[in-house]
Design a protein around this motif. Structure first.
Motif, PDB file in Angstrom:
ATOM      1  N   ASP A 175       0.818  -1.043  -0.128  1.00 34.99           N
ATOM      2  CA  ASP A 175       0.097  -0.068  -0.055  1.00 34.99           C
ATOM      3  C   ASP A 175       0.901   1.360  -0.132  1.00 34.99           C
ATOM      4  O   ASP A 175       0.302   2.276   0.046  1.00 34.99           O
ATOM      5  N   PRO A 203      -7.029   4.652  -1.275  1.00 39.74           N
ATOM      6  CA  PRO A 203      -7.847   3.511  -1.216  1.00 39.74           C
ATOM      7  C   PRO A 203      -8.329   2.972  -2.528  1.00 39.74           C
ATOM      8  O   PRO A 203      -8.403   1.932  -2.853  1.00 39.74           O
ATOM      9  N   ASP A 236      -6.423   2.779  -5.023  1.00 41.70           N
ATOM     10  CA  ASP A 236      -5.326   1.981  -5.618  1.00 41.70           C
ATOM     11  C   ASP A 236      -4.948   0.793  -4.942  1.00 41.70           C
ATOM     12  O   ASP A 236      -3.927   0.197  -5.026  1.00 41.70           O
ATOM     13  N   SER A 237      -5.763   0.247  -3.910  1.00 41.88           N
ATOM     14  CA  SER A 237      -5.875  -0.868  -3.317  1.00 41.88           C
ATOM     15  C   SER A 237      -5.688  -2.033  -4.373  1.00 41.88           C
ATOM     16  O   SER A 237      -6.352  -2.219  -5.199  1.00 41.88           O
ATOM     17  N   THR A 275      -2.180  10.947   0.617  1.00 40.29           N
ATOM     18  CA  THR A 275      -2.083   9.845  -0.217  1.00 40.29           C
ATOM     19  C   THR A 275      -1.416  10.313  -1.732  1.00 40.29           C
ATOM     20  O   THR A 275      -2.004  11.231  -2.313  1.00 40.29           O
TER      21      THR A 275
END
Length: 355
Positions: free
Chosen positions: A247, A260, A262-263, A341
């Motif tokens: 992650d 999230p 790109d999880s 992020t």
């Protein structure tokens, strides 16, 4: 108020495909901004909704009523869709009140509808003035009042703030937004101005080459764009090479957590996007800070943007919001940290504007 639904609409002019299968739904009472560069099909889409063009394929519905297909199109005047053009196009021989009341029936005039919508756009007391006695911003407010007066199911705004200077544009935008909200109007704003779309709209639909490539709330498009082109078009982007490790994205600015969205991104080389406001200044040599040199400084009053170069030559940009802080000078060495992020994209994917 009425829901506007556009399904697989296509339109060509000779060999030029202006619309290539547009799908868009505008919720009843919502304002949707259609955002895109010049020539992407925004105005053609607006003209199809208004009834000035007939689509080659697909359909358009207003409150469930079909108003346009290739074989049957309701006349523009029967759709009751109001259009606010780039310039107010007021009747020069009529007063402000006369312009606003022009399309009203006798009952609406007696009920004072024209005066009511003038109050919505902040022009109560201007009823007797003539258009040539108004500023550009006031003329646009009158144009919006005239559009709202007959309570149309849909209002279309065709880049209505383009002719205004920057300070006035912001003020008029707010007045128009408040008037649309107060009247509960369903509206579509066509624009190529990113800040206009992000600040005014409930949802933004980004167009490119005759298609809507992403739509949703402004914060979704800004924070999790669907591809590098959208990322660079809806705001300033900082692009960094990265190696994905679970992650985390390991970048020249250190390890940055992924969004999230790109999880599950595969491990390996990619590139990531940050926004300039995510890059914070720190003292050079501070724990966790990455050294950089200032190569340009753009001061805007309310903020400043620094162009910087890392030790390995990677270019980055940082936006500083503290009005009390004196931005570093060109040539100064600073430390950088990343907040928030990063959004990951494959190497060599769709290019962002300016890449």
């Amino acid at each position: 108020m009425a829901e506007l639904r556009i399904a697989d609409v296509r339109k060509a002019f000779g060999r030029v495909q202006a619309l290539s299968g547009v799908d868009l739904t505008v919720r009843s009472g919502a304002l949707v901004a259609v955002l895109g560069p010049s020539g992407c099909g925004k105005t053609t889409l607006l003209r199809c909704i208004a009834g000035f063009e007939v689509p080659d394929a697909g359909e358009i519905r207003v409150d469930g009523r079909r108003v346009a297909t290739p074989d049957a199109a309701v006349a523009p005047e029967r759709r009751r869709i109001a259009v606010v053009p780039q310039e107010g196009a007021l009747f020069p021989h009529l007063s402000v009140l006369g312009n606003v009341a022009y399309g009203l029936d006798r009952a609406a005039r007696r009920a004072g509808r024209a005066a009511a919508v003038l109050n919505l756009v902040g022009l109560s007391g201007f009823q007797d003035r003539m258009p040539h006695h108004l500023s550009g911003g006031q003329q646009q407010r009158v144009a919006v009042a005239r559009a709202l007066a007959p309570r149309p199911p849909v209002v279309l705004l065709d880049e209505p703030f383009n002719a205004l200077d920057a300070a006035l544009r912001s003020e008029v935008r707010q007045d128009v937004w408040q008037a649309l909200r107060a009247d509960g109007a369903t509206a579509v704003l066509v624009t190529h101005d990113q800040s206009e779309a992000l600040s005014m709209a409930d949802d933004v639909a980004v167009m490119r080459d005759g298609r809507i490539v992403q739509s949703g709330p402004p914060e979704l498009l800004y924070g999790t764009p669907s591809d590098p082109w959208v990322a660079g078009f809806v705001g300033e982007a900082v692009w960094l090479p990265a190696v994905i490790d679970g992650d985390l994205a390991r970048t020249p600015l250190g390890a940055v957590p992924l969004t999230p969205a790109d999880s599950g991104v595969p491990t390996g080389p990619m590139r990531v996007m940050l926004r300039p406001e995510q890059i914070a200044l720190a003292a050079r040599g501070a724990p966790g800070a990455v050294a950089a040199t200032v190569v340009r400084r753009d001061f805007y009053g309310h903020d400043a943007v620094l162009a910087l170069r890392l030790g390995d030559g990677t270019p980055v940009a940082a936006r500083i919001f503290d009005p009390a802080a004196v931005p570093p000078a060109v040539g100064d060495e600073v430390g950088l940290r990343v907040r928030g992020t990063a959004r990951a994209f494959p190497l060599g994917g769709g290019m962002a504007p300016g890449d």
